[in-house]
Design an enzyme around this catalytic site. Structure first.
Site, PDB file in Angstrom:
ATOM      1  N   LYS A  43      59.031  45.312  45.667  1.00 26.43           N
ATOM      2  CA  LYS A  43      57.719  45.587  45.074  1.00 26.43           C
ATOM      3  C   LYS A  43      57.748  45.351  43.560  1.00 26.43           C
ATOM      4  O   LYS A  43      58.747  45.607  42.905  1.00 26.43           O
ATOM      5  CB  LYS A  43      57.341  47.054  45.383  1.00 26.43           C
ATOM      6  CG  LYS A  43      56.052  47.525  44.734  1.00 26.43           C
ATOM      7  CD  LYS A  43      54.828  46.794  45.266  1.00 26.43           C
ATOM      8  CE  LYS A  43      53.594  47.061  44.405  1.00 26.43           C
ATOM      9  NZ  LYS A  43      52.495  46.109  44.696  1.00 26.43           N
ATOM     10  N   CYS A  78      49.562  38.830  38.914  1.00 22.47           N
ATOM     11  CA  CYS A  78      48.917  39.941  39.628  1.00 22.47           C
ATOM     12  C   CYS A  78      47.450  40.039  39.223  1.00 22.47           C
ATOM     13  O   CYS A  78      47.142  40.239  38.051  1.00 22.47           O
ATOM     14  CB  CYS A  78      49.614  41.267  39.341  1.00 22.47           C
ATOM     15  SG  CYS A  78      48.875  42.608  40.289  1.00 22.47           S
ATOM     16  N   ILE A 134      52.027  31.005  46.255  1.00 24.53           N
ATOM     17  CA  ILE A 134      51.072  31.575  45.331  1.00 24.53           C
ATOM     18  C   ILE A 134      50.981  33.096  45.480  1.00 24.53           C
ATOM     19  O   ILE A 134      51.344  33.640  46.526  1.00 24.53           O
ATOM     20  CB  ILE A 134      49.656  30.962  45.571  1.00 24.53           C
ATOM     21  CG1 ILE A 134      49.173  31.212  46.983  1.00 24.53           C
ATOM     22  CG2 ILE A 134      49.589  29.541  45.190  1.00 24.53           C
ATOM     23  CD1 ILE A 134      47.731  30.773  47.268  1.00 24.53           C
ATOM     24  N   ASN A 135      50.486  33.719  44.437  1.00 21.66           N
ATOM     25  CA  ASN A 135      50.070  35.112  44.548  1.00 21.66           C
ATOM     26  C   ASN A 135      48.667  35.107  45.170  1.00 21.66           C
ATOM     27  O   ASN A 135      48.190  34.063  45.607  1.00 21.66           O
ATOM     28  CB  ASN A 135      50.081  35.774  43.159  1.00 21.66           C
ATOM     29  CG  ASN A 135      50.324  37.279  43.247  1.00 21.66           C
ATOM     30  OD1 ASN A 135      49.725  37.960  44.077  1.00 21.66           O
ATOM     31  ND2 ASN A 135      51.196  37.786  42.395  1.00 21.66           N
ATOM     32  N   GLY A 152      47.015  36.382  53.330  1.00 27.33           N
ATOM     33  CA  GLY A 152      46.953  36.173  54.774  1.00 27.33           C
ATOM     34  C   GLY A 152      46.548  34.753  55.142  1.00 27.33           C
ATOM     35  O   GLY A 152      46.362  33.897  54.268  1.00 27.33           O
ATOM     36  N   GLY A 210      54.545  37.433  53.636  1.00 30.43           N
ATOM     37  CA  GLY A 210      53.905  38.636  53.095  1.00 30.43           C
ATOM     38  C   GLY A 210      53.090  39.366  54.133  1.00 30.43           C
ATOM     39  O   GLY A 210      53.623  40.078  54.993  1.00 30.43           O
TER      40      GLY A 210
HETATM   41  C1  FMN Z   1      49.634  44.856  49.671  1.00 35.74           C
HETATM   42  C2  FMN Z   1      50.153  43.736  48.809  1.00 35.74           C
HETATM   43  C3  FMN Z   1      50.888  44.044  47.656  1.00 35.74           C
HETATM   44  C4  FMN Z   1      51.388  43.014  46.848  1.00 35.74           C
HETATM   45  N1  FMN Z   1      52.124  43.336  45.730  1.00 35.74           N
HETATM   46  C5  FMN Z   1      52.663  42.330  44.979  1.00 35.74           C
HETATM   47  C6  FMN Z   1      53.498  42.630  43.858  1.00 35.74           C
HETATM   48  O1  FMN Z   1      53.787  43.792  43.554  1.00 35.74           O
HETATM   49  N2  FMN Z   1      53.992  41.592  43.125  1.00 35.74           N
HETATM   50  C7  FMN Z   1      53.723  40.269  43.455  1.00 35.74           C
HETATM   51  O2  FMN Z   1      54.186  39.361  42.765  1.00 35.74           O
HETATM   52  N3  FMN Z   1      52.962  39.970  44.526  1.00 35.74           N
HETATM   53  C8  FMN Z   1      52.429  40.964  45.283  1.00 35.74           C
HETATM   54  N4  FMN Z   1      51.658  40.654  46.382  1.00 35.74           N
HETATM   55  C9  FMN Z   1      51.403  39.223  46.715  1.00 35.74           C
HETATM   56  C10 FMN Z   1      52.364  38.711  47.792  1.00 35.74           C
HETATM   57  O3  FMN Z   1      53.714  38.810  47.383  1.00 35.74           O
HETATM   58  C11 FMN Z   1      52.029  37.244  48.160  1.00 35.74           C
HETATM   59  O4  FMN Z   1      52.187  36.435  47.018  1.00 35.74           O
HETATM   60  C12 FMN Z   1      50.605  37.089  48.680  1.00 35.74           C
HETATM   61  O5  FMN Z   1      50.229  38.200  49.466  1.00 35.74           O
HETATM   62  C13 FMN Z   1      50.411  35.802  49.482  1.00 35.74           C
HETATM   63  O6  FMN Z   1      51.274  35.764  50.604  1.00 35.74           O
HETATM   64  P1  FMN Z   1      50.825  36.255  52.097  1.00 35.74           P
HETATM   65  O7  FMN Z   1      49.505  35.599  52.387  1.00 35.74           O
HETATM   66  O8  FMN Z   1      51.931  35.821  52.981  1.00 35.74           O
HETATM   67  O9  FMN Z   1      50.688  37.737  52.021  1.00 35.74           O
HETATM   68  C14 FMN Z   1      51.137  41.655  47.200  1.00 35.74           C
HETATM   69  C15 FMN Z   1      50.422  41.372  48.372  1.00 35.74           C
HETATM   70  C16 FMN Z   1      49.931  42.375  49.183  1.00 35.74           C
HETATM   71  C17 FMN Z   1      49.167  42.016  50.437  1.00 35.74           C
END
Ligand code: FMN
Length: 292
Positions: free
Chosen positions: A34, A119, A180-181, A206, A254
């Protein structure tokens, strides 16, 4: 060098310990913990999660225990793990990032730093740094000079010049780029006539964002020589393989883990099955295949 290219994405896999009773997390390529800040943070007002078509909007706001407790409570355990743990860091100033990197440098159990300049859920810092090549480079250079650990820089999709930012970050000394974020999004509760999330907007993740993430990975992999780590909507082995073919050398899972807690391992096994079926001996054989 990772044992395999499947990693977990920051903020979706806690500190790793939360999943260690669900499957053998030591089989993963790496865990990204995290987002961690200098001081502990309580995060944004509730509600902080909204489900949307093929996606999730979150506005957690970097709730975390702070770097001191992370070092005291989490790293001794990580030091005994086979799976490398990468610490995701976030700050409100360049100085915050460099101080975080200094504190983490040389701590047993930490294998790398992922710099979150992306973020969308905090008022100061975060994605502000990642939306501009100069500030992205400044943060990268500051972190690099404060640590001997490998430095990954995580980019935001909330920009129209992701390649320029990737090039700036590469020139500033990053060892790898992850992207990507989340994408900025909103959900309105039509009965209250107000945005559902406590902080009004959040970050969309997602399957809904996968095509966007894939196009951005393809673009960035063509713009820099560095290893690119793909992330965004990966829910199946097929999704992961698309990212490899776009040019990613590793991937992060993620939101998929919220639907299926075994997703990272299922995807790893699915990649292995695909490779066997296609007679692929080494994953590098397909990295960037779609670019040729
Ligand atoms: C609940 C949640 C918390 C997240 N917290 C962080 C974080 O603390 N730092 C970060 O760089 N990305 C954070 N992310 C982004 C994810 O690491 C990721 O980049 C993003 O969700 C896209 O990937 P996904 O579609 O597979 O979830 C967070 C995503 C979610 C859903």
């Amino acid at each position: 060098m990772l044992a395999n290219p499947v990693m977990t994405a920051s903020g979706t896999f806690g500190y790793g310990t939360e999943y260690s009773h669900i499957f053998d997390i030591q089989k993963l390529g790496a865990i990204v913990c995290k987002g961690t800040t200098l001081e502990p943070r309580e995060g944004n007002p509730q509600p902080r999660l909204a489900e949307t078509a093929s996606g999730l909007i979150n506005s957690i706001g970097l709730q975390n225990i702070g770097v001191k407790d992370l070092i005291r409570e989490k790293t001794p355990l990580w030091a005994g793990w086979r799976v490398p743990v990468i610490v995701n860091i976030a700050g409100e100033s360049v100085d915050d990032y460099s101080q975080l990197a200094k504190e983490l440098d040389g701590v047993a159990g930490i294998s790398g730093i992922e710099v979150n300049i992306s973020c969308p859920n905090i008022k100061a810092g975060g994605a502000e740094f990642g939306a501009n090549p100069e500030s992205a480079a400044r943060v990268t250079a500051a972190v690099k000079s404060a640590t001997s650990l490998p430095v990954l820089v995580k980019l935001t999709p909330n920009t129209n010049n992701i390649s320029k930012i990737a090039i700036a970050v590469a020139k500033a000394g990053a060892d790898a780029i992850s992207l990507i974020n989340t994408l900025k999004g909103m959900y309105i509760d039509i009965t209250t006539r107000r945005p559902l999330l406590g902080s009004k907007t959040g970050g969309l993740s997602g399957p809904a964002i996968k095509p966007i993430a894939l196009a951005m990975v393809y673009e960035v992999a063509g713009a820099v020589e560095l290893p690119v780590i793909g992330c965004g909507g990966i829910a199946t082995a097929g999704d992961a393989i698309e990212f490899f073919m776009a040019g990613a050398t590793a991937i992060q899972i993620g939101t998929a883990t919220f639907i299926n807690p075994h997703a990272p391992l299922d995807i790893l096994e699915g990649i292995e099955q695909f490779m066997k079926k296609e007679g692929i001996k080494d994953i590098t054989e397909i990295i960037g295949a779609a670019r040729e």
